[in-house]
Design an enzyme around this catalytic site. Structure first.
Site, PDB file in Angstrom:
ATOM      1  N   ASP A   8       0.850  -1.188   0.000  1.00  0.00           N
ATOM      2  CA  ASP A   8       0.000   0.000   0.000  1.00  0.00           C
ATOM      3  C   ASP A   8       0.890   1.244   0.000  1.00  0.00           C
ATOM      4  O   ASP A   8       2.063   1.194   0.383  1.00  0.00           O
ATOM      5  CB  ASP A   8      -0.883  -0.032   1.246  1.00  0.00           C
ATOM      6  CG  ASP A   8      -1.624   1.267   1.479  1.00  0.00           C
ATOM      7  OD1 ASP A   8      -2.352   1.697   0.560  1.00  0.00           O
ATOM      8  OD2 ASP A   8      -1.454   1.860   2.561  1.00  0.00           O
ATOM      9  N   ASP A  10      -0.233   5.178   0.758  1.00  0.00           N
ATOM     10  CA  ASP A  10      -0.480   6.187   1.794  1.00  0.00           C
ATOM     11  C   ASP A  10      -0.614   5.537   3.165  1.00  0.00           C
ATOM     12  O   ASP A  10      -1.443   4.660   3.366  1.00  0.00           O
ATOM     13  CB  ASP A  10      -1.732   6.989   1.449  1.00  0.00           C
ATOM     14  CG  ASP A  10      -1.568   7.761   0.149  1.00  0.00           C
ATOM     15  OD1 ASP A  10      -0.863   8.777   0.157  1.00  0.00           O
ATOM     16  OD2 ASP A  10      -2.121   7.326  -0.882  1.00  0.00           O
ATOM     17  N   GLY A  43      -5.120   2.732  -3.508  1.00  0.00           N
ATOM     18  CA  GLY A  43      -6.412   3.275  -3.903  1.00  0.00           C
ATOM     19  C   GLY A  43      -6.282   4.409  -4.893  1.00  0.00           C
ATOM     20  O   GLY A  43      -7.267   4.831  -5.498  1.00  0.00           O
ATOM     21  N   ASP A 219      -2.123  -0.652   5.990  1.00  0.00           N
ATOM     22  CA  ASP A 219      -2.481  -0.003   7.256  1.00  0.00           C
ATOM     23  C   ASP A 219      -3.963   0.269   7.430  1.00  0.00           C
ATOM     24  O   ASP A 219      -4.419   0.481   8.546  1.00  0.00           O
ATOM     25  CB  ASP A 219      -1.733   1.326   7.395  1.00  0.00           C
ATOM     26  CG  ASP A 219      -2.286   2.402   6.466  1.00  0.00           C
ATOM     27  OD1 ASP A 219      -2.298   2.174   5.233  1.00  0.00           O
ATOM     28  OD2 ASP A 219      -2.713   3.459   6.959  1.00  0.00           O
TER      29      ASP A 219
END
EC number: 3.1.3.-
Length: 270
Positions: A8, A10, A43, A219
């Site tokens: 991931d 961010d 995302g 996260d």
């Protein structure tokens, strides 16, 4: 030995200044030199990932990226699309009506732009455009092309308001889409089959990599499916409780080079 690491961005790869630290960059290069496939799984739209792909040299032959929370899997060297799952105009209109009913701002993407139907543009929409470097446009719903392909729609609001909105979404709408909270102020709505977990699984199958050979690091709520699916799910120290509980290993925070720590402990030290 792990052969694929899906990461991931961010809150995970990037520190709170949206930077890849030297420690993380060096760990990624070391893992890649050992033959490990490094895949950014985010995302964000492609436009919000590209400079990091370039910075980390994840644009060579056989490199891939997962964007829009799994709605797009793409070869970064050839730009060939491996998988794409989109919403359509009818989805957009029904979700817009729902946003009005629930009194929450919304925005949506096409392949290269961010749009809001809200004349009073939300600060969180402006933030999304700034962070991802994707052009922002005001667009009335009835001015949107009927053949539009939409990777994701987002309800955006202050965290306490968004929590109220989420609990008010009707069950039939929940069952029709994949819905994930990717940040305290972002709630993302995608095609029912789109998720980071499904995208990582599909890419691993394409590359002939076993589930046990996949590590996923994240996260937030949109990372949960890949953390649960991975042979080794790694949670950042700053992860939400659900991700911490699902993970096999907890690393340091995104501001403490957590991705580098996980790679050194679980890959390079083996």
């Amino acid at each position: 030995m792990y052969k694929l690491i899906a990461i991931d961005m961010d809150g995970t790869l990037l520190n709170d200044h949206h930077e890849v630290t030297e420690e993380v960059r060096d760990a990624l290069h070391a893992a890649k030199a050992e033959g490990v496939k490094i895949v950014l799984c985010t995302g964000r739209p492609i436009g919000g990932v590209q400079r990091y792909l370039d910075e980390l040299n994840l644009i060579e032959e056989g490199d891939y990226v997962i964007a829009y929370n799994g709605a797009l899997v793409q070869n970064t060297h050839t730009n060939e699309v491996v998988s794409e799952l989109s919403l359509g105009y009818d989805d957009l209109t029904s979700l817009y009506d729902l946003s009005l009913e629930l009194k929450t701002p919304m925005h949506f993407f096409d392949s290269s732009n961010l749009y809001t139907p809200n004349r009073d543009i939300s600060e969180f929409t402006v933030y999304e455009s700034y962070v991802t470097q994707v052009p922002l446009h005001f667009r009335k719903i009835d001015e949107v092309p009927k053949d539009i392909l939409i990777p994701k729609v987002m309800f955006i609001d202050k965290p306490e308001n968004l929590s109220r909105v989420i609990t008010s979404i009707p069950k039939d709408v929940r069952e029709k889409y994949t819905m994930v909270r990717s940040a305290p102020f972002f709630y993302e709505i995608l095609h029912s089959e789109a998720s980071k977990g499904n995208a990582v699984r599909q890419l691993a199958q394409l590359l002939g990599i076993e589930q046990a050979e996949v590590m996923c690091i994240g996260d937030n709520g949109n990372d949960l499916t890949m953390i649960e699916w991975a042979g080794c799910g790694v949670a950042m120290a700053n992860a939400i409780p659900e991700v911490l509980e699902a993970a096999n290993f907890q690393t340091r925070s995104n501001n403490e080079h957590g991705v580098a720590h996980a790679i050194h402990e679980l890959v390079l030290a083996k």
